[in-house]
Design a protein around this motif. Structure first.
Motif, PDB file in Angstrom:
ATOM      1  N   ASN A  78       0.837  -1.195   0.000  1.00 20.66           N
ATOM      2  CA  ASN A  78       0.000   0.000   0.000  1.00 20.66           C
ATOM      3  C   ASN A  78       0.875   1.250   0.000  1.00 20.66           C
ATOM      4  OD1 ASN A  78      -2.310  -1.649   0.243  1.00 20.66           O
ATOM      5  ND2 ASN A  78      -2.146  -1.630   2.483  1.00 20.66           N
ATOM      6  N   ARG A  79       0.273   2.382  -0.362  1.00 20.41           N
ATOM      7  CA  ARG A  79       0.980   3.671  -0.374  1.00 20.41           C
ATOM      8  C   ARG A  79       2.318   3.536  -1.069  1.00 20.41           C
ATOM      9  NH1 ARG A  79       0.117   3.533   5.082  1.00 20.41           N
ATOM     10  NH2 ARG A  79       2.206   4.269   5.553  1.00 20.41           N
ATOM     11  N   MET A  80       2.281   2.962  -2.233  1.00 19.18           N
ATOM     12  CA  MET A  80       3.508   2.699  -2.973  1.00 19.18           C
ATOM     13  C   MET A  80       4.096   3.983  -3.548  1.00 19.18           C
ATOM     14  SD  MET A  80       2.479  -0.868  -4.812  1.00 19.18           S
ATOM     15  CE  MET A  80       4.191  -1.260  -5.240  1.00 19.18           C
ATOM     16  N   ASN A  81       5.422   3.980  -3.709  1.00 18.43           N
ATOM     17  CA  ASN A  81       6.112   5.118  -4.294  1.00 18.43           C
ATOM     18  C   ASN A  81       7.111   4.618  -5.337  1.00 18.43           C
ATOM     19  OD1 ASN A  81       8.761   4.634  -2.942  1.00 18.43           O
ATOM     20  ND2 ASN A  81       7.554   5.029  -1.089  1.00 18.43           N
ATOM     21  N   PRO A  82       7.625   5.508  -6.180  1.00 24.34           N
ATOM     22  CA  PRO A  82       8.519   5.071  -7.271  1.00 24.34           C
ATOM     23  C   PRO A  82       9.743   4.293  -6.790  1.00 24.34           C
ATOM     24  CG  PRO A  82       7.734   7.276  -7.711  1.00 24.34           C
ATOM     25  CD  PRO A  82       7.250   6.922  -6.326  1.00 24.34           C
ATOM     26  N   GLU A  83      10.175   4.536  -5.544  1.00 23.96           N
ATOM     27  CA  GLU A  83      11.334   3.797  -5.013  1.00 23.96           C
ATOM     28  C   GLU A  83      11.028   2.314  -4.781  1.00 23.96           C
ATOM     29  OE1 GLU A  83      11.943   7.754  -5.068  1.00 23.96           O
ATOM     30  OE2 GLU A  83      10.386   6.884  -3.766  1.00 23.96           O
ATOM     31  N   ASP A  84       9.756   1.947  -4.851  1.00 24.67           N
ATOM     32  CA  ASP A  84       9.370   0.540  -4.714  1.00 24.67           C
ATOM     33  C   ASP A  84       9.493  -0.213  -6.038  1.00 24.67           C
ATOM     34  OD1 ASP A  84       6.736   1.666  -2.573  1.00 24.67           O
ATOM     35  OD2 ASP A  84       8.657   0.784  -1.962  1.00 24.67           O
ATOM     36  N   THR A  85       9.802   0.480  -7.121  1.00 28.51           N
ATOM     37  CA  THR A  85       9.942  -0.160  -8.419  1.00 28.51           C
ATOM     38  C   THR A  85      11.114  -1.135  -8.409  1.00 28.51           C
ATOM     39  OG1 THR A  85       8.983   1.701  -9.631  1.00 28.51           O
ATOM     40  CG2 THR A  85      10.457   0.235 -10.856  1.00 28.51           C
ATOM     41  N   ALA A  86      10.836  -2.389  -8.762  1.00 27.03           N
ATOM     42  CA  ALA A  86      11.856  -3.436  -8.717  1.00 27.03           C
ATOM     43  C   ALA A  86      11.248  -4.731  -9.240  1.00 27.03           C
ATOM     44  CB  ALA A  86      12.364  -3.644  -7.292  1.00 27.03           C
ATOM     45  N   VAL A  87      12.110  -5.711  -9.438  1.00 23.71           N
ATOM     46  CA  VAL A  87      11.644  -7.087  -9.610  1.00 23.71           C
ATOM     47  C   VAL A  87      11.539  -7.687  -8.216  1.00 23.71           C
ATOM     48  CG1 VAL A  87      12.129  -9.365 -10.563  1.00 23.71           C
ATOM     49  CG2 VAL A  87      12.717  -7.308 -11.869  1.00 23.71           C
ATOM     50  N   TYR A  88      10.391  -8.241  -7.917  1.00 19.88           N
ATOM     51  CA  TYR A  88      10.143  -8.826  -6.594  1.00 19.88           C
ATOM     52  C   TYR A  88      10.251 -10.341  -6.708  1.00 19.88           C
ATOM     53  CZ  TYR A  88       8.731  -4.391  -4.576  1.00 19.88           C
ATOM     54  OH  TYR A  88       8.731  -3.103  -4.094  1.00 19.88           O
ATOM     55  N   TYR A  89      11.029 -10.915  -5.789  1.00 27.98           N
ATOM     56  CA  TYR A  89      11.257 -12.356  -5.765  1.00 27.98           C
ATOM     57  C   TYR A  89      10.750 -12.936  -4.448  1.00 27.98           C
ATOM     58  CZ  TYR A  89      14.696 -11.406  -9.443  1.00 27.98           C
ATOM     59  OH  TYR A  89      15.331 -11.009 -10.590  1.00 27.98           O
ATOM     60  N   CYS A  90      10.154 -14.103  -4.526  1.00 28.08           N
ATOM     61  CA  CYS A  90       9.898 -14.834  -3.292  1.00 28.08           C
ATOM     62  C   CYS A  90      10.965 -15.922  -3.150  1.00 28.08           C
ATOM     63  CB  CYS A  90       8.492 -15.420  -3.239  1.00 28.08           C
ATOM     64  SG  CYS A  90       8.149 -16.752  -4.377  1.00 28.08           S
ATOM     65  N   ALA A  91      11.289 -16.226  -1.916  1.00 24.31           N
ATOM     66  CA  ALA A  91      12.324 -17.196  -1.613  1.00 24.31           C
ATOM     67  C   ALA A  91      11.925 -17.987  -0.382  1.00 24.31           C
ATOM     68  CB  ALA A  91      13.662 -16.500  -1.387  1.00 24.31           C
ATOM     69  N   ALA A  92      12.406 -19.214  -0.307  1.00 22.73           N
ATOM     70  CA  ALA A  92      12.100 -20.073   0.832  1.00 22.73           C
ATOM     71  C   ALA A  92      13.394 -20.676   1.379  1.00 22.73           C
ATOM     72  CB  ALA A  92      11.146 -21.187   0.418  1.00 22.73           C
ATOM     73  N   ARG A  93      13.368 -20.965   2.669  1.00 18.44           N
ATOM     74  CA  ARG A  93      14.565 -21.509   3.295  1.00 18.44           C
ATOM     75  C   ARG A  93      14.198 -22.555   4.321  1.00 18.44           C
ATOM     76  NH1 ARG A  93      17.742 -16.878   5.898  1.00 18.44           N
ATOM     77  NH2 ARG A  93      18.862 -18.615   6.813  1.00 18.44           N
ATOM     78  N   ARG A  94      15.170 -23.409   4.646  1.00 25.24           N
ATOM     79  CA  ARG A  94      14.960 -24.469   5.622  1.00 25.24           C
ATOM     80  C   ARG A  94      15.602 -24.157   6.966  1.00 25.24           C
ATOM     81  NH1 ARG A  94      17.120 -28.988   1.508  1.00 25.24           N
ATOM     82  NH2 ARG A  94      18.701 -27.370   1.436  1.00 25.24           N
ATOM     83  N   SER A  95      16.394 -23.078   7.037  1.00 24.66           N
ATOM     84  CA  SER A  95      17.064 -22.735   8.284  1.00 24.66           C
ATOM     85  C   SER A  95      16.620 -21.364   8.757  1.00 24.66           C
ATOM     86  CB  SER A  95      18.585 -22.749   8.088  1.00 24.66           C
ATOM     87  OG  SER A  95      18.964 -21.722   7.191  1.00 24.66           O
TER      88      SER A  95
END
Length: 124
Positions: free
Chosen positions: A84-101
């Motif tokens: 919410n309330r996004m701004n131009p500095e939020d522009t990016a490629v967004y990745y999800c990642a998972a970990r076991r530790s």
């Protein structure tokens, strides 16, 4: 082997909202937590938010605290990022990642599984 698929990216005007989803499959029982990272052009990959897969507690980066909310639905094997309330500095490629530790949650090198990324662009 866990597979992660992000959806929900796109173009939004400054002040607007988007919700990203990350669907996990193939062995989620081994996951300790899941995280959203983002990477803008010419910048390093940046930690955005983390959620403990089993318990549900969360951590948000200071840059998004109060604007973004991470959550997960275990029944659907899906993690979300409400932005919410996004701004131009939020522009990016967004990745999800998972970990076991559980060690050093913001270190991208310690993650075991990654999605392909989804582009988010915020226009001014």
């Amino acid at each position: 082997q866990v597979q992660l698929v992000e959806t929900g990216g796109g173009l939004v005007q400054a002040g607007g909202s988007l919700r990203l989803s990350c669907a996990a499959s193939g062995g989620t029982a081994s996951i300790y937590g899941m995280t959203w990272f983002r990477q803008a052009p010419g910048k390093e990959r940046e930690f955005v938010a983390f959620v403990n897969w089993k318990v549900g507690n969360t951590v948000h980066a200071d840059s998004v605290k109060g604007r973004f909310t991470i959550s997960r639905d275990k029944a659907k094997n899906t993690m979300y990022l409400q932005m919410n309330r996004m701004n131009p500095e939020d522009t990016a490629v967004y990745y999800c990642a998972a970990r076991r530790s559980a060690v050093n949650l913001s270190n991208a090198r310690l993650y075991d599984y990654w999605g392909q990324g989804t582009q988010v662009t915020v226009s001014s």
